[in-house]
Motif scaffolding. Structure first.
Motif, PDB file in Angstrom:
ATOM      1  N   ILE A   1     -13.651 -62.421 -19.947  1.00 46.06           N
ATOM      2  CA  ILE A   1     -13.467 -63.167 -18.699  1.00 46.06           C
ATOM      3  C   ILE A   1     -14.586 -62.878 -17.703  1.00 46.06           C
ATOM      4  N   ILE A   2     -14.972 -61.605 -17.590  1.00 44.63           N
ATOM      5  CA  ILE A   2     -15.966 -61.235 -16.567  1.00 44.63           C
ATOM      6  C   ILE A   2     -17.407 -61.324 -17.068  1.00 44.63           C
ATOM      7  N   LEU A   3     -17.584 -61.649 -18.346  1.00 40.96           N
ATOM      8  CA  LEU A   3     -18.926 -61.654 -18.938  1.00 40.96           C
ATOM      9  C   LEU A   3     -19.950 -62.496 -18.158  1.00 40.96           C
ATOM     10  N   PRO A   4     -19.636 -63.761 -17.775  1.00 43.48           N
ATOM     11  CA  PRO A   4     -20.644 -64.554 -17.056  1.00 43.48           C
ATOM     12  C   PRO A   4     -21.065 -63.922 -15.723  1.00 43.48           C
ATOM     13  N   ILE A   5     -20.129 -63.263 -15.049  1.00 41.44           N
ATOM     14  CA  ILE A   5     -20.439 -62.621 -13.768  1.00 41.44           C
ATOM     15  C   ILE A   5     -21.366 -61.438 -13.999  1.00 41.44           C
ATOM     16  N   GLU A   6     -21.087 -60.665 -15.044  1.00 41.93           N
ATOM     17  CA  GLU A   6     -21.928 -59.513 -15.361  1.00 41.93           C
ATOM     18  C   GLU A   6     -23.333 -59.948 -15.789  1.00 41.93           C
ATOM     19  N   LEU A   7     -23.413 -61.043 -16.553  1.00 43.15           N
ATOM     20  CA  LEU A   7     -24.723 -61.558 -16.976  1.00 43.15           C
ATOM     21  C   LEU A   7     -25.573 -61.953 -15.777  1.00 43.15           C
ATOM     22  N   ASP A   8     -24.899 -62.397 -14.720  1.00 42.15           N
ATOM     23  CA  ASP A   8     -25.594 -62.834 -13.510  1.00 42.15           C
ATOM     24  C   ASP A   8     -25.868 -61.667 -12.562  1.00 42.15           C
ATOM     25  N   GLY A   9     -25.310 -60.476 -12.887  1.00 40.61           N
ATOM     26  CA  GLY A   9     -25.527 -59.303 -12.040  1.00 40.61           C
ATOM     27  C   GLY A   9     -24.779 -59.349 -10.730  1.00 40.61           C
ATOM     28  N   ASN A  10     -23.712 -60.162 -10.682  1.00 40.46           N
ATOM     29  CA  ASN A  10     -22.952 -60.302  -9.437  1.00 40.46           C
ATOM     30  C   ASN A  10     -21.778 -59.333  -9.382  1.00 40.46           C
ATOM     31  N   LYS A  11     -21.303 -59.102  -8.155  1.00 38.78           N
ATOM     32  CA  LYS A  11     -20.134 -58.246  -7.960  1.00 38.78           C
ATOM     33  C   LYS A  11     -18.880 -58.999  -8.392  1.00 38.78           C
ATOM     34  N   ILE A  12     -17.983 -58.296  -9.058  1.00 38.29           N
ATOM     35  CA  ILE A  12     -16.751 -58.915  -9.550  1.00 38.29           C
ATOM     36  C   ILE A  12     -15.691 -58.906  -8.453  1.00 38.29           C
ATOM     37  N   ASP A  13     -15.163 -60.085  -8.158  1.00 40.63           N
ATOM     38  CA  ASP A  13     -14.063 -60.217  -7.194  1.00 40.63           C
ATOM     39  C   ASP A  13     -12.765 -59.911  -7.946  1.00 40.63           C
ATOM     40  N   LYS A  14     -12.364 -58.639  -7.899  1.00 41.86           N
ATOM     41  CA  LYS A  14     -11.238 -58.185  -8.718  1.00 41.86           C
ATOM     42  C   LYS A  14      -9.934 -58.894  -8.362  1.00 41.86           C
ATOM     43  N   MET A  15      -9.741 -59.191  -7.083  1.00 46.48           N
ATOM     44  CA  MET A  15      -8.516 -59.878  -6.660  1.00 46.48           C
ATOM     45  C   MET A  15      -8.466 -61.290  -7.260  1.00 46.48           C
ATOM     46  N   HIS A  16      -9.607 -61.978  -7.233  1.00 46.87           N
ATOM     47  CA  HIS A  16      -9.703 -63.323  -7.802  1.00 46.87           C
ATOM     48  C   HIS A  16      -9.434 -63.286  -9.306  1.00 46.87           C
ATOM     49  N   ILE A  17     -10.048 -62.325  -9.997  1.00 44.84           N
ATOM     50  CA  ILE A  17      -9.861 -62.202 -11.453  1.00 44.84           C
ATOM     51  C   ILE A  17      -8.401 -61.893 -11.777  1.00 44.84           C
ATOM     52  N   THR A  18      -7.791 -60.980 -11.034  1.00 38.43           N
ATOM     53  CA  THR A  18      -6.380 -60.625 -11.254  1.00 38.43           C
ATOM     54  C   THR A  18      -5.478 -61.831 -11.050  1.00 38.43           C
ATOM     55  N   ASN A  19      -5.798 -62.634 -10.032  1.00 41.48           N
ATOM     56  CA  ASN A  19      -5.019 -63.845  -9.729  1.00 41.48           C
ATOM     57  C   ASN A  19      -5.115 -64.852 -10.877  1.00 41.48           C
ATOM     58  N   ILE A  20      -6.308 -65.019 -11.417  1.00 39.84           N
ATOM     59  CA  ILE A  20      -6.515 -65.929 -12.557  1.00 39.84           C
ATOM     60  C   ILE A  20      -5.725 -65.448 -13.770  1.00 39.84           C
ATOM     61  N   ILE A  21      -5.866 -64.166 -14.082  1.00 41.92           N
ATOM     62  CA  ILE A  21      -5.188 -63.578 -15.240  1.00 41.92           C
ATOM     63  C   ILE A  21      -3.674 -63.756 -15.128  1.00 41.92           C
ATOM     64  N   LYS A  22      -3.159 -63.532 -13.926  1.00 45.13           N
ATOM     65  CA  LYS A  22      -1.717 -63.677 -13.687  1.00 45.13           C
ATOM     66  C   LYS A  22      -1.297 -65.140 -13.830  1.00 45.13           C
ATOM     67  N   THR A  23      -2.068 -66.040 -13.233  1.00 48.72           N
ATOM     68  CA  THR A  23      -1.764 -67.477 -13.283  1.00 48.72           C
ATOM     69  C   THR A  23      -1.713 -67.974 -14.727  1.00 48.72           C
ATOM     70  N   LEU A  24      -2.603 -67.479 -15.570  1.00 48.72           N
ATOM     71  CA  LEU A  24      -2.704 -67.938 -16.952  1.00 48.72           C
ATOM     72  C   LEU A  24      -1.840 -67.122 -17.924  1.00 48.72           C
ATOM     73  N   GLY A  25      -1.048 -66.184 -17.375  1.00 44.79           N
ATOM     74  CA  GLY A  25      -0.117 -65.439 -18.216  1.00 44.79           C
ATOM     75  C   GLY A  25      -0.786 -64.515 -19.215  1.00 44.79           C
ATOM     76  N   LEU A  26      -1.901 -63.886 -18.790  1.00 41.74           N
ATOM     77  CA  LEU A  26      -2.658 -63.030 -19.702  1.00 41.74           C
ATOM     78  C   LEU A  26      -2.574 -61.546 -19.343  1.00 41.74           C
ATOM     79  N   THR A  27      -1.739 -61.204 -18.375  1.00 41.57           N
ATOM     80  CA  THR A  27      -1.706 -59.831 -17.865  1.00 41.57           C
ATOM     81  C   THR A  27      -1.508 -58.792 -18.960  1.00 41.57           C
TER      82      THR A  27
END
Length: 225
Positions: free
Chosen positions: A106-132
């Motif tokens: 999930i975070i691979l494209p962000i890491e490839l770009d060298g950007n900071k990961i918005d953990k709250m946003h990622i957690t929200n996505i994971i929860k929304t998609l039932g992947l927790t």
């Protein structure tokens, strides 16, 4: 506000009597936050169109604007960076990295770009998609529907201007297809995410906000937002 616009977009193969007009003067626009489906039979030009919208192939003529930028005015390296930052992709074949777990995919494209990961946003996505409860699993430990959810999460993770989905339910059974479509619709609404999807499935297309029809490389209905 228009987030995606094409003007007289053309893609020709060959020349003279043997020329194939895969796209023949396509004009369409998609509004910010809209979920649009591009529908057409095999050979209608819908896959070629999606590749042009995503900057994966260059046109014979015309322009594609994403978030106000004419993407084909960019050189290859700059286009690659723009695509990574502004365009999310969901493919029929998932395209997950087999040696990375769900969270790492999930975070691979962000890491490839060298950007900071918005953990709250990622957690929200994971929860929304039932992947927790699946974040430590490898793709091989997931069903097809779960793998496609990971692909959706990955596309959403970098907060792109637009997500392009290429037959996202093509490898799924009918029930799982409807589940995945429901999740796409939910994520489009919850994250105000613009999504353009190509499909040959009318039932799937009906779940979008607007259906754009393409035949013989031309838009024949629903092209304007």
């Amino acid at each position: 506000m228009e987030i995606l616009k094409t003007t007289n977009l053309k893609k020709y193969y060959g020349s003279g009597d043997t020329v194939v007009k895969a796209l023949d003067g396509v004009n369409l626009s998609v509004s910010d936050g809209e979920f649009a489906a591009i529908v057409g039979t095999s050979g209608s030009g819908k896959s070629t169109l999606l590749h042009m919208l995503g900057g994966l192939d260059r046109p014979t003529g015309g322009t594609v604007e994403v978030d106000g930028k004419n993407i084909f005015s960019l050189k290859n390296d700059a286009l690659t960076i723009f695509r990574r930052r502004k365009i999310g992709f969901i493919f029929q074949s998932y395209n997950l990295v087999p040696v990375l777990n769900v969270y790492e995919n999930i975070i691979l494209p962000i890491e490839l770009d060298g950007n900071k990961i918005d953990k709250m946003h990622i957690t929200n996505i994971i929860k929304t998609l039932g992947l927790t409860d699946k974040i430590n699993n490898l793709p091989s430990q997931l069903s097809g529907g779960q793998q496609q959810r990971v692909a959706i999460a990955r596309a959403l993770a970098s907060k792109p201007a637009i997500i392009l989905a290429d037959e996202p339910t093509g490898n799924l059974d009918s029930k799982t297809s409807l589940d995945v479509m429901g999740l796409l619709k939910v994520t489009s609404e919850r994250f105000s995410q613009t999504i353009v999807m190509i499909t040959h499935n009318e039932e799937i297309a009906q779940m979008s906000d607007r259906i754009i029809r393409i035949e013989d490389g031309k838009i024949v209905g629903g092209g304007n937002a």
